[in-house]
Design an enzyme around this catalytic site. Structure first.
Site, short mmCIF file in Angstrom:
data_model
loop_
_atom_site.label_atom_id
_atom_site.label_comp_id
_atom_site.label_asym_id
_atom_site.label_seq_id
_atom_site.Cartn_x
_atom_site.Cartn_y
_atom_site.Cartn_z
N LYS A 19 18.66 25.08 -68.40
CA LYS A 19 17.32 25.81 -68.24
C LYS A 19 17.10 26.87 -69.31
O LYS A 19 17.91 27.55 -69.35
CB LYS A 19 17.29 26.34 -67.03
N HIS A 25 20.48 27.58 -61.35
CA HIS A 25 20.05 26.61 -61.90
C HIS A 25 20.93 26.06 -63.02
O HIS A 25 21.63 26.82 -63.04
CB HIS A 25 18.80 26.80 -62.82
P1 NAP Z 1 14.26 19.09 -70.83
O1 NAP Z 1 15.35 18.02 -70.37
O2 NAP Z 1 14.68 20.00 -72.00
O3 NAP Z 1 13.18 18.18 -71.31
C1 NAP Z 1 11.89 18.72 -71.98
C2 NAP Z 1 11.44 17.57 -72.95
O4 NAP Z 1 10.14 17.96 -73.53
C3 NAP Z 1 12.67 17.24 -74.01
O5 NAP Z 1 12.85 15.82 -74.42
C4 NAP Z 1 11.79 17.83 -75.37
O6 NAP Z 1 12.11 17.42 -76.67
C5 NAP Z 1 10.55 17.55 -74.93
N1 NAP Z 1 9.35 18.55 -75.52
C6 NAP Z 1 9.51 19.62 -76.31
N2 NAP Z 1 8.36 20.16 -76.81
C7 NAP Z 1 7.63 19.00 -76.55
C8 NAP Z 1 6.39 18.80 -77.05
N3 NAP Z 1 5.47 19.67 -77.59
N4 NAP Z 1 5.51 17.76 -76.62
C9 NAP Z 1 6.35 16.69 -75.77
N5 NAP Z 1 7.72 16.70 -75.58
C10 NAP Z 1 8.18 18.11 -75.85
O7 NAP Z 1 13.89 19.94 -69.63
P2 NAP Z 1 13.69 19.54 -68.16
O8 NAP Z 1 14.89 19.88 -67.43
O9 NAP Z 1 13.26 18.02 -67.83
O10 NAP Z 1 12.60 20.62 -67.49
C11 NAP Z 1 11.32 20.53 -68.24
C12 NAP Z 1 10.43 21.88 -67.47
O11 NAP Z 1 10.33 21.45 -66.02
C13 NAP Z 1 11.17 23.09 -67.29
O12 NAP Z 1 10.38 24.15 -67.68
C14 NAP Z 1 11.77 23.43 -66.25
O13 NAP Z 1 11.67 24.64 -65.87
C15 NAP Z 1 10.59 22.47 -65.26
N6 NAP Z 1 10.88 22.03 -64.08
C16 NAP Z 1 10.08 22.08 -62.98
C17 NAP Z 1 10.06 21.65 -61.97
C18 NAP Z 1 9.17 21.50 -61.03
O14 NAP Z 1 9.04 21.43 -59.68
N7 NAP Z 1 8.01 22.34 -61.20
C19 NAP Z 1 11.45 21.09 -61.36
C20 NAP Z 1 12.50 21.07 -62.49
C21 NAP Z 1 12.27 21.51 -63.78
P3 NAP Z 1 13.56 18.41 -77.32
O15 NAP Z 1 14.84 18.00 -76.42
O16 NAP Z 1 13.36 17.83 -78.54
O17 NAP Z 1 13.09 19.71 -77.33
#
Ligand code: NAP
Length: 264
Positions: free
Chosen positions: A158, A154
């Protein structure tokens, strides 16, 4: 009538992609976006769509109360997702969770709460169709090979390791795999050299800039190996699965764990 969708974590890498996908879906309406990281901004501008008139909220509970969404989609962080989910389910709203890192006991609690509230939760550690098939094929191969290891790769931002996809794959393999007796006593020169261990399946986690989400499941038997690999080159790969979950989540009460339950 359009489905009224709130995106939580809307300013993140996945959240922005979900915002775009929901806005492009003819049967959905983006009614709110929540993310403390970009509160006060127009989410359309943050997601590269231009102004949408949807200003990002910092507080999930308040946003739910204000806009009364029919669905919430959560792509936030492993440390916050369980609390977010309790907030959504307690408000009686159907929930789609993409955030990984939820533990078995978290899932059991969410299932119980969702049943109590008579709403559905779809949690898929991977919403890409190819990844769902990769896991399914790996489960099939595990019946025939004595050796299996997982390498998940990844992007370097992550937060959780091993990935939710790797854990789900190992869970599916465990259902059918007969682990052979240990052949040798291993001497590890460095801690962690053999990766993590889920029910005897070794999982190796690689983190590198340039990657999105990738996984290989390697099988070994006498005189042969088999490798099953999936690559998400773009976060767009997850969106058909996310939209499907938004549409179907209300068909369920309680937790549905894995996109395969909506596909097959
Ligand atoms: P990211 O870019 O870090 O996005 C997460 C966002 O959520 C950030 O803007 C973060 O703010 C915000 N956040 C943190 N705490 C919050 C809260 N309590 N309420 C609302 N927003 C909040 O991460 P990402 O790459 O998008 O990935 C997000 C998640 O999806 C991860 O767990 C990843 O493993 C997962 N994922 C899943 C799939 C799937 O197919 N299921 C695919 C890809 C990724 P800050 O930056 O201020 O912390």
């Amino acid at each position: 009538m359009s489905l009224r969708v709130l995106v939580n974590g809307a300013g993140g890498r996945m959240g922005k992609e979900v915002v775009k996908a929901v806005c492009r879906a003819a049967d959905m309406e983006l009614v709110a976006a929540v993310d403390p990281a970009c509160a006060g901004q127009d989410i359309g501008v943050a997601a590269g769509l231009g102004e949408l008139g949807v200003v990002v909220d910092a507080d999930l509970a308040q946003a739910i109360q204000r806009v009364q969404p029919e669905r919430v989609v959560d792509f936030t962080m492993p440390s916050t997702v369980a609390a977010n989910a309790r907030t959504v389910l307690s408000a009686g709203v159907h929930l789609v969770i993409g955030t990984t890192g939820l533990l078995e006991q978290d899932l059991q609690k969410l299932d119980a709460l969702a049943r109590e509230q008579r709403v559905g939760v779809v949690h898929a550690p991977n919403f890409a169709l190819g990844a769902v098939l990769m896991m399914r094929f790996a489960r099939e191969a595990a019946r025939f090979f004595p050796g299996v290891e997982i390498i998940e790769l990844h992007h370097d931002k992550k937060r959780d390791a091993p990935s939710g996809t790797a854990i789900k794959t190992a869970e599916m393999i465990k259902e059918v795999w007969r682990k052979p007796e240990a052949g040798v006593v291993e001497e590890l020169k460095l801690a962690g050299a053999r990766g993590s261990d889920f029910a005897g399946v070794h999982i190796h986690s690689v983190r590198l800039p340039g990657l999105i989400a990738h996984q290989e499941v390697l099988f070994g038997g006498p005189g042969q190996t088999l490798t099953i690999r999936h690559d998400s080159m773009d976060r767009e790969s997850f969106m058909p699965g996310v939209l499907l979950a938004i549409r179907k989540v209300a068909d369920f009460q309680g937790l549905v764990y894995g996109l395969e339950h909506l596909l097959f």
